[in-house]
Design a protein around this motif. Sequence first.
Motif, PDB file in Angstrom:
ATOM      1  N   ILE A 148      44.037  29.098  36.527  1.00  9.11           N
ATOM      2  CA  ILE A 148      42.288  28.979  36.221  1.00  9.11           C
ATOM      3  C   ILE A 148      41.754  27.799  36.770  1.00  9.11           C
ATOM      4  CG2 ILE A 148      40.808  28.858  34.307  1.00  9.11           C
ATOM      5  CD1 ILE A 148      43.008  30.090  32.499  1.00  9.11           C
ATOM      6  N   HIS A 182      47.453  34.605  26.766  1.00  7.32           N
ATOM      7  CA  HIS A 182      46.720  35.103  28.041  1.00  7.32           C
ATOM      8  C   HIS A 182      47.630  35.235  29.072  1.00  7.32           C
ATOM      9  CE1 HIS A 182      43.314  36.012  30.536  1.00  7.32           C
ATOM     10  NE2 HIS A 182      43.547  35.080  31.418  1.00  7.32           N
ATOM     11  N   CYS A 187      47.268  37.288  32.496  1.00  9.80           N
ATOM     12  CA  CYS A 187      47.811  36.434  33.683  1.00  9.80           C
ATOM     13  C   CYS A 187      49.210  36.395  33.718  1.00  9.80           C
ATOM     14  CB  CYS A 187      47.115  35.150  33.494  1.00  9.80           C
ATOM     15  SG  CYS A 187      47.020  33.923  34.791  1.00  9.80           S
ATOM     16  N   PRO A 192      49.258  39.498  38.284  1.00 12.34           N
ATOM     17  CA  PRO A 192      48.167  39.165  37.172  1.00 12.34           C
ATOM     18  C   PRO A 192      46.855  40.138  37.341  1.00 12.34           C
ATOM     19  CG  PRO A 192      47.843  37.432  39.194  1.00 12.34           C
ATOM     20  CD  PRO A 192      49.018  38.221  39.523  1.00 12.34           C
ATOM     21  N   CYS A 194      43.884  40.483  37.332  1.00 12.38           N
ATOM     22  CA  CYS A 194      42.462  39.729  37.825  1.00 12.38           C
ATOM     23  C   CYS A 194      41.346  40.610  37.569  1.00 12.38           C
ATOM     24  CB  CYS A 194      42.688  39.020  38.996  1.00 12.38           C
ATOM     25  SG  CYS A 194      43.862  37.954  39.287  1.00 12.38           S
ATOM     26  N   CYS A 197      40.185  40.857  33.906  1.00 12.24           N
ATOM     27  CA  CYS A 197      40.333  39.575  33.329  1.00 12.24           C
ATOM     28  C   CYS A 197      39.273  39.096  33.007  1.00 12.24           C
ATOM     29  CB  CYS A 197      41.191  38.578  34.129  1.00 12.24           C
ATOM     30  SG  CYS A 197      41.224  36.970  33.325  1.00 12.24           S
ATOM     31  N   CYS A 203      37.695  31.644  37.350  1.00 13.96           N
ATOM     32  CA  CYS A 203      39.011  31.521  37.606  1.00 13.96           C
ATOM     33  C   CYS A 203      39.042  30.838  39.151  1.00 13.96           C
ATOM     34  CB  CYS A 203      40.029  32.634  37.419  1.00 13.96           C
ATOM     35  SG  CYS A 203      41.582  32.422  37.875  1.00 13.96           S
ATOM     36  N   TYR A 205      41.897  30.741  41.049  1.00 25.40           N
ATOM     37  CA  TYR A 205      42.923  31.356  41.548  1.00 25.40           C
ATOM     38  C   TYR A 205      42.113  32.387  42.430  1.00 25.40           C
ATOM     39  CZ  TYR A 205      47.109  34.422  42.085  1.00 25.40           C
ATOM     40  OH  TYR A 205      48.053  35.213  42.616  1.00 25.40           O
ATOM     41  N   ILE A 206      41.319  33.077  41.749  1.00 24.33           N
ATOM     42  CA  ILE A 206      40.530  34.062  42.459  1.00 24.33           C
ATOM     43  C   ILE A 206      39.732  33.432  43.843  1.00 24.33           C
ATOM     44  CG2 ILE A 206      38.589  35.734  42.562  1.00 24.33           C
ATOM     45  CD1 ILE A 206      39.535  36.479  39.733  1.00 24.33           C
TER      46      ILE A 206
HETATM   47  S1  SF4 Z   1      41.279  35.955  36.851  1.00 18.73           S
HETATM   48 FE1  SF4 Z   1      43.640  36.559  37.307  1.00 18.73          FE
HETATM   49  S2  SF4 Z   1      44.766  34.378  38.020  1.00 18.73           S
HETATM   50 FE2  SF4 Z   1      42.796  33.918  36.962  1.00 18.73          FE
HETATM   51  S3  SF4 Z   1      43.233  33.916  34.866  1.00 18.73           S
HETATM   52 FE3  SF4 Z   1      42.662  35.992  35.204  1.00 18.73          FE
HETATM   53  S4  SF4 Z   1      44.330  37.038  35.413  1.00 18.73           S
HETATM   54 FE4  SF4 Z   1      44.844  34.707  35.725  1.00 18.73          FE
END
Ligand code: SF4
Length: 212
Positions: A148, A182, A187, A192, A194, A197, A203, A205-206
């Motif tokens: 995140i 989570h 995640c 994950p 995403c 989510c 986030c 990561y995205i």
């Molecule tokens: S968007 Fe994806 S990587 Fe980010 S917290 Fe949610 S599941 Fe995890």
Amino acid sequence: MNKNTLKTVLEKLENTYFGAKPQLNFSTEYELLVAVILSAQCTDERVNIVTKELFKNYSTPQKMLTLSHEELSSLIKPCGLNNSKAEHILSASKTIVEKHGGKVPSTYEELNALSGVGRKTANVVYSVAFGGDAIAVDTHVFRVSNRIGLAKGVNPLATEKALMKAVPKNKWSSAHHWLIYHGRRVCTARNPKCETCFLKGECEYIKKNGKL
Ligand code: SF4
């Protein structure tokens, strides 16, 4: 992560996982300590199956110490790493009996000083059993915090320190559970979720991986 985004992430986590609690079954501080030691690299479901039987006869440090290393190791075998876990449980039990009158100590320092009790275990017992402000970093908390961008750290200790700065102190214990939930539900380590989510707008990561 800027302050506004951080605030949004914490609010969303709290709203979604409000009241999240440990999934391990226990009825005393000692049972919690044993269950947390057993949970290393093992699911809580499996630990609960093992402790349901184990605690019938060995629910105190005194009773646990009537078992030999081999006997305890055999009883907890389904949890994996049973040799080292048996050693840790027996040595922690011995210290609890000899130094603390048979009661699990209530300060973080004393818990962490128990043989076989590492930082993560001490933090969980301190916060869950004694209501202390602590944020234990397990594999889920480490992965999710870093993905995140909530708290970045190259190892669990660095992530714990970063989380302590990012999260208000009175929310440390709760945040530990939010992040575990989570990590288990959304995640996940592999694949994950995403797309669905609720943190996809915030986030990092995205953004980095161009996932959406
Ligand atoms: S968007 Fe994806 S990587 Fe980010 S917290 Fe949610 S599941 Fe995890």
